[in-house]
Design a protein around this motif. Structure first.
Motif, PDB file in Angstrom:
ATOM      1  N   THR A 182      63.807  82.042  93.442  1.00  0.00           N
ATOM      2  CA  THR A 182      64.514  81.890  95.009  1.00  0.00           C
ATOM      3  C   THR A 182      64.091  79.762  95.422  1.00  0.00           C
ATOM      4  OG1 THR A 182      63.205  83.885  94.713  1.00  0.00           O
ATOM      5  CG2 THR A 182      64.058  82.571  97.718  1.00  0.00           C
ATOM      6  N   GLU A 183      65.551  80.096  96.326  1.00  0.00           N
ATOM      7  CA  GLU A 183      65.623  78.620  96.517  1.00  0.00           C
ATOM      8  C   GLU A 183      66.076  78.949  98.057  1.00  0.00           C
ATOM      9  OE1 GLU A 183      68.052  75.766  94.983  1.00  0.00           O
ATOM     10  OE2 GLU A 183      67.585  76.801  92.898  1.00  0.00           O
ATOM     11  N   ALA A 184      65.797  78.259  98.623  1.00  0.00           N
ATOM     12  CA  ALA A 184      65.756  78.309 100.472  1.00  0.00           C
ATOM     13  C   ALA A 184      65.385  77.441 100.883  1.00  0.00           C
ATOM     14  CB  ALA A 184      64.957  79.622 101.003  1.00  0.00           C
ATOM     15  N   ARG A 185      65.496  76.802 102.626  1.00  0.00           N
ATOM     16  CA  ARG A 185      65.468  76.458 103.170  1.00  0.00           C
ATOM     17  C   ARG A 185      63.894  76.736 104.090  1.00  0.00           C
ATOM     18  NH1 ARG A 185      69.161  72.227 102.944  1.00  0.00           N
ATOM     19  NH2 ARG A 185      67.416  70.970 104.196  1.00  0.00           N
ATOM     20  N   ILE A 186      62.943  75.842 103.549  1.00  0.00           N
ATOM     21  CA  ILE A 186      62.154  75.730 104.540  1.00  0.00           C
ATOM     22  C   ILE A 186      62.013  74.757 105.533  1.00  0.00           C
ATOM     23  CG2 ILE A 186      59.002  75.696 103.779  1.00  0.00           C
ATOM     24  CD1 ILE A 186      60.033  76.324 101.260  1.00  0.00           C
ATOM     25  N   ASP A 187      60.651  75.420 106.883  1.00  0.00           N
ATOM     26  CA  ASP A 187      61.025  75.283 107.630  1.00  0.00           C
ATOM     27  C   ASP A 187      60.335  73.978 108.243  1.00  0.00           C
ATOM     28  OD1 ASP A 187      58.991  76.148 107.301  1.00  0.00           O
ATOM     29  OD2 ASP A 187      59.403  77.481 109.599  1.00  0.00           O
ATOM     30  N   TRP A 188      59.270  73.993 107.735  1.00  0.00           N
ATOM     31  CA  TRP A 188      57.603  72.503 107.327  1.00  0.00           C
ATOM     32  C   TRP A 188      58.854  71.809 106.625  1.00  0.00           C
ATOM     33  CZ3 TRP A 188      56.055  70.090 103.964  1.00  0.00           C
ATOM     34  CH2 TRP A 188      55.886  71.255 102.307  1.00  0.00           C
ATOM     35  N   TYR A 225      61.382  69.438 108.379  1.00  0.00           N
ATOM     36  CA  TYR A 225      60.850  68.683 109.651  1.00  0.00           C
ATOM     37  C   TYR A 225      60.631  67.772 109.069  1.00  0.00           C
ATOM     38  CZ  TYR A 225      60.710  71.823 113.866  1.00  0.00           C
ATOM     39  OH  TYR A 225      61.693  72.824 114.453  1.00  0.00           O
ATOM     40  N   ALA A 226      59.514  67.523 107.837  1.00  0.00           N
ATOM     41  CA  ALA A 226      58.877  66.792 106.950  1.00  0.00           C
ATOM     42  C   ALA A 226      60.219  65.666 106.756  1.00  0.00           C
ATOM     43  CB  ALA A 226      58.362  67.100 106.076  1.00  0.00           C
ATOM     44  N   LYS A 227      60.910  65.955 106.217  1.00  0.00           N
ATOM     45  CA  LYS A 227      62.132  64.899 105.860  1.00  0.00           C
ATOM     46  C   LYS A 227      62.314  64.545 106.858  1.00  0.00           C
ATOM     47  CE  LYS A 227      65.494  66.808 103.166  1.00  0.00           C
ATOM     48  NZ  LYS A 227      65.909  67.772 102.570  1.00  0.00           N
ATOM     49  N   GLY A 228      63.004  65.286 108.492  1.00  0.00           N
ATOM     50  CA  GLY A 228      62.771  64.287 109.333  1.00  0.00           C
ATOM     51  C   GLY A 228      62.435  63.108 109.846  1.00  0.00           C
ATOM     52  N   PHE A 246      66.891  69.002 112.707  1.00  0.00           N
ATOM     53  CA  PHE A 246      68.533  69.021 112.380  1.00  0.00           C
ATOM     54  C   PHE A 246      68.569  67.539 111.528  1.00  0.00           C
ATOM     55  CE2 PHE A 246      72.464  67.772 113.276  1.00  0.00           C
ATOM     56  CZ  PHE A 246      73.579  68.622 112.788  1.00  0.00           C
ATOM     57  N   CYS A 247      67.746  66.909 111.723  1.00  0.00           N
ATOM     58  CA  CYS A 247      67.917  65.254 110.891  1.00  0.00           C
ATOM     59  C   CYS A 247      67.412  65.540 109.034  1.00  0.00           C
ATOM     60  CB  CYS A 247      66.838  63.990 111.377  1.00  0.00           C
ATOM     61  SG  CYS A 247      67.728  63.887 113.098  1.00  0.00           S
ATOM     62  N   GLY A 248      66.170  66.463 109.185  1.00  0.00           N
ATOM     63  CA  GLY A 248      65.572  66.490 107.710  1.00  0.00           C
ATOM     64  C   GLY A 248      66.878  67.427 107.336  1.00  0.00           C
ATOM     65  N   GLU A 249      67.176  68.050 107.981  1.00  0.00           N
ATOM     66  CA  GLU A 249      68.237  69.051 107.233  1.00  0.00           C
ATOM     67  C   GLU A 249      69.525  68.319 105.756  1.00  0.00           C
ATOM     68  OE1 GLU A 249      69.448  71.935 109.975  1.00  0.00           O
ATOM     69  OE2 GLU A 249      67.696  73.191 109.635  1.00  0.00           O
ATOM     70  N   HIS A 250      69.597  66.985 107.344  1.00  0.00           N
ATOM     71  CA  HIS A 250      70.939  66.021 107.190  1.00  0.00           C
ATOM     72  C   HIS A 250      70.789  64.916 106.725  1.00  0.00           C
ATOM     73  CE1 HIS A 250      72.609  69.810 109.494  1.00  0.00           C
ATOM     74  NE2 HIS A 250      73.442  69.220 108.618  1.00  0.00           N
ATOM     75  N   SER A 251      69.315  64.597 106.120  1.00  0.00           N
ATOM     76  CA  SER A 251      68.903  63.845 105.417  1.00  0.00           C
ATOM     77  C   SER A 251      69.235  62.417 104.473  1.00  0.00           C
ATOM     78  CB  SER A 251      67.527  63.860 104.817  1.00  0.00           C
ATOM     79  OG  SER A 251      67.773  64.529 103.944  1.00  0.00           O
ATOM     80  N   ILE A 252      70.416  63.143 103.346  1.00  0.00           N
ATOM     81  CA  ILE A 252      71.392  62.898 102.776  1.00  0.00           C
ATOM     82  C   ILE A 252      72.399  62.113 104.231  1.00  0.00           C
ATOM     83  CG2 ILE A 252      72.480  64.645 102.027  1.00  0.00           C
ATOM     84  CD1 ILE A 252      71.566  61.904  99.982  1.00  0.00           C
ATOM     85  N   GLY A 294      71.485  54.268 114.537  1.00  0.00           N
ATOM     86  CA  GLY A 294      71.641  54.276 113.111  1.00  0.00           C
ATOM     87  C   GLY A 294      71.704  55.571 112.547  1.00  0.00           C
ATOM     88  N   VAL A 295      70.346  56.382 113.335  1.00  0.00           N
ATOM     89  CA  VAL A 295      70.396  57.594 113.247  1.00  0.00           C
ATOM     90  C   VAL A 295      71.900  58.939 114.295  1.00  0.00           C
ATOM     91  CG1 VAL A 295      69.020  59.784 113.366  1.00  0.00           C
ATOM     92  CG2 VAL A 295      68.077  57.729 112.997  1.00  0.00           C
ATOM     93  N   LEU A 296      72.301  58.315 114.854  1.00  0.00           N
ATOM     94  CA  LEU A 296      72.702  59.208 115.668  1.00  0.00           C
ATOM     95  C   LEU A 296      74.257  58.864 115.551  1.00  0.00           C
ATOM     96  CD1 LEU A 296      71.424  59.658 119.836  1.00  0.00           C
ATOM     97  CD2 LEU A 296      71.107  61.100 117.675  1.00  0.00           C
ATOM     98  N   GLY A 297      74.631  57.429 114.599  1.00  0.00           N
ATOM     99  CA  GLY A 297      75.494  57.069 114.483  1.00  0.00           C
ATOM    100  C   GLY A 297      75.852  57.488 113.239  1.00  0.00           C
ATOM    101  N   ALA A 298      75.433  57.536 112.253  1.00  0.00           N
ATOM    102  CA  ALA A 298      75.314  58.121 111.266  1.00  0.00           C
ATOM    103  C   ALA A 298      75.730  59.592 111.587  1.00  0.00           C
ATOM    104  CB  ALA A 298      74.297  58.341 110.249  1.00  0.00           C
ATOM    105  N   LEU A 299      75.243  59.889 111.923  1.00  0.00           N
ATOM    106  CA  LEU A 299      75.462  61.900 112.430  1.00  0.00           C
ATOM    107  C   LEU A 299      76.999  62.020 113.020  1.00  0.00           C
ATOM    108  CD1 LEU A 299      72.205  63.462 113.851  1.00  0.00           C
ATOM    109  CD2 LEU A 299      72.622  63.394 111.547  1.00  0.00           C
ATOM    110  N   LEU A 300      76.976  61.064 113.965  1.00  0.00           N
ATOM    111  CA  LEU A 300      78.457  60.781 114.378  1.00  0.00           C
ATOM    112  C   LEU A 300      79.752  60.902 113.124  1.00  0.00           C
ATOM    113  CD1 LEU A 300      80.168  61.191 117.188  1.00  0.00           C
ATOM    114  CD2 LEU A 300      79.833  58.809 117.162  1.00  0.00           C
ATOM    115  N   ILE A 301      79.649  60.102 112.600  1.00  0.00           N
ATOM    116  CA  ILE A 301      80.056  59.482 111.066  1.00  0.00           C
ATOM    117  C   ILE A 301      80.740  60.377 110.603  1.00  0.00           C
ATOM    118  CG2 ILE A 301      80.252  57.933 109.389  1.00  0.00           C
ATOM    119  CD1 ILE A 301      79.247  56.034 110.726  1.00  0.00           C
ATOM    120  N   TRP A 302      78.902  61.657 110.050  1.00  0.00           N
ATOM    121  CA  TRP A 302      79.216  63.021 109.183  1.00  0.00           C
ATOM    122  C   TRP A 302      79.883  63.412 110.487  1.00  0.00           C
ATOM    123  CZ3 TRP A 302      76.468  67.261 110.905  1.00  0.00           C
ATOM    124  CH2 TRP A 302      76.398  68.163 109.586  1.00  0.00           C
ATOM    125  N   ARG A 303      80.443  63.808 111.361  1.00  0.00           N
ATOM    126  CA  ARG A 303      80.942  65.354 112.019  1.00  0.00           C
ATOM    127  C   ARG A 303      82.267  64.841 112.409  1.00  0.00           C
ATOM    128  NH1 ARG A 303      79.274  69.871 111.356  1.00  0.00           N
ATOM    129  NH2 ARG A 303      80.712  70.221 113.815  1.00  0.00           N
TER     130      ARG A 303
END
Length: 350
Positions: free
Chosen positions: A12-18, A21-24, A266-272, A309-318
């Motif tokens: 089983t592969e699924a996103r795990i909440d914690w 968060y930790a990656k964020g 959200f940041c953790g989900e999109h850490s890359i 840096g954080v918000l700008g990266a997410l904006l570039i992605w969007r």
């Protein structure tokens, strides 16, 4: 699924909440480190954010690597073609793409200082010596290959060698060698002790008050050893790396339990996404704030540069998604060497 959201079965592969968060937390600490140290180097002085970066130094990268190893047991026995596609080609694609993008911004400065021939040499060298902020995704495939190659060897022996390398604090001047020696023990530990780590998260979720007390005690000990200047001593660095990684896991679990600070998740989900793109808004904001002088406090500038840096990266992605440049953050099918996993579809009712 368990109450913690961890997979019950190895298949089983699924996103795990914690985990998100930790990656964020981890990716924000990485952006913070580059932002703060960059501002302080350019300004020639330090601010209040320097203390935050120093506090996080013992565990910032250990935690990131430990988490990177957590799901390796689910895929370690895949055939080599699929494994290399997911664990090597995937990161190689993003490294080549983004090292070229980063170099495109920095090449004129290199050329002005030493000529275009030298700039070209530096670009080619980046495929041997990781360039700028991208060393993490350069090193991950190396770790994944080493773990698969050694998976049938006695785990205590591999762990002992890895721990010895970390405590040796090897410095050769080559990023791959030095960071491999310093970080392999953590990603291997994530792989080796994944079941124990998930169980620890379950216990923290079940006993939040005890977990909070433990976090407070860890924070005091970590800060004390940093203040004493012994946090990088052999054995102490390994201990603090593990302790800090556990602390971030527990903090992520508690935040997930309480459903607080969902922006971190959200940041953790999109850490890359953040990791690949933060350099540009970070550098631009730092230049503007330092040259205009509209803010005089170095600590405040460092904090604003981190946020940018954080918000700008997410904006570039969007923006990339909006203009059809998904290839910047999603590997095109042409660069897969094994068939991608089919997406789940609803089955018709019988």
């Amino acid at each position: 699924m368990t109450a913690n959201g961890t997979p019950k079965s190895a298949g089983t592969e699924a996103r795990i909440d914690w985990v998100d968060y930790a990656k964020g937390i981890c990716i924000i600490m990485v952006v913070m480190m580059h932002s703060v140290l960059g501002v302080e180097l350019a300004a020639g002085e330090t601010g209040f954010m320097h203390a935050v970066v120093a506090f996080a130094k013992p565990f910032r990268m250990p935690d990131f690597f430990l988490i990177s190893g957590l799901f390796l047991p689910l895929v370690i026995d895949r055939d080599w073609r699929t494994y290399i596609d997911r664990k090597v080609v995937h990161f190689a694609y993003f490294y080549v793409l983004w090292v070229t993008i980063q170099f495109g911004f920095k090449a004129p400065g290199f050329a002005a200082a030493s000529g275009w021939q030298h700039a070209g040499y530096l670009y080619l060298e980046s495929f041997i010596e990781p360039f700028g902020t991208l060393w993490f995704i350069y090193l991950l495939p190396i770790f994944f290959i080493v773990i698969k190659l050694t998976r049938k060897l006695p785990a205590p022996v591999i762990w002992g060698i890895a721990a010895g390398l970390e405590m040796s604090h090897i410095v050769t001047g080559w990023t791959v060698i030095d960071e491999f020696c310093a970080r392999f023990v953590y990603i291997y530990s994530g792989y080796l002790f994944a079941t124990t780590i998930f169980a620890l998260s379950d216990r923290a979720r079940a006993q939040p008050m005890l977990a909070i007390v433990g976090l407070l005690a860890w924070a005091v000990i970590n800060q004390s050893l940093v203040n004493l200047g012994v946090s990088e001593w052999p054995a102490v660095s390994l201990m603090l790396g593990y302790a800090g990684a556990v602390a971030i896991i527990i903090a992520g679990t508690l935040l997930a339990r309480a459903q607080l600070l969902n922006a971190l998740r959200f940041c953790g989900e999109h850490s890359i996404v953040i990791y690949l793109a933060f350099f540009l808004p970070m550098a631009a904001t730092r230049t503007v704030l330092l040259k205009t002088g509209v803010i005089g406090d170095i600590g405040t500038i460092s904090l604003l540069v981190t946020i940018a840096g954080v918000l700008g990266a997410l904006l570039i992605w969007r923006l990339a998604l909006r203009v059809g440049a998904r290839f910047l953050f999603e590997r095109p099918i042409a660069f897969w060497i094994a068939p991608p996993k089919p997406k789940a579809v609803l089955q018709p009712a019988e």
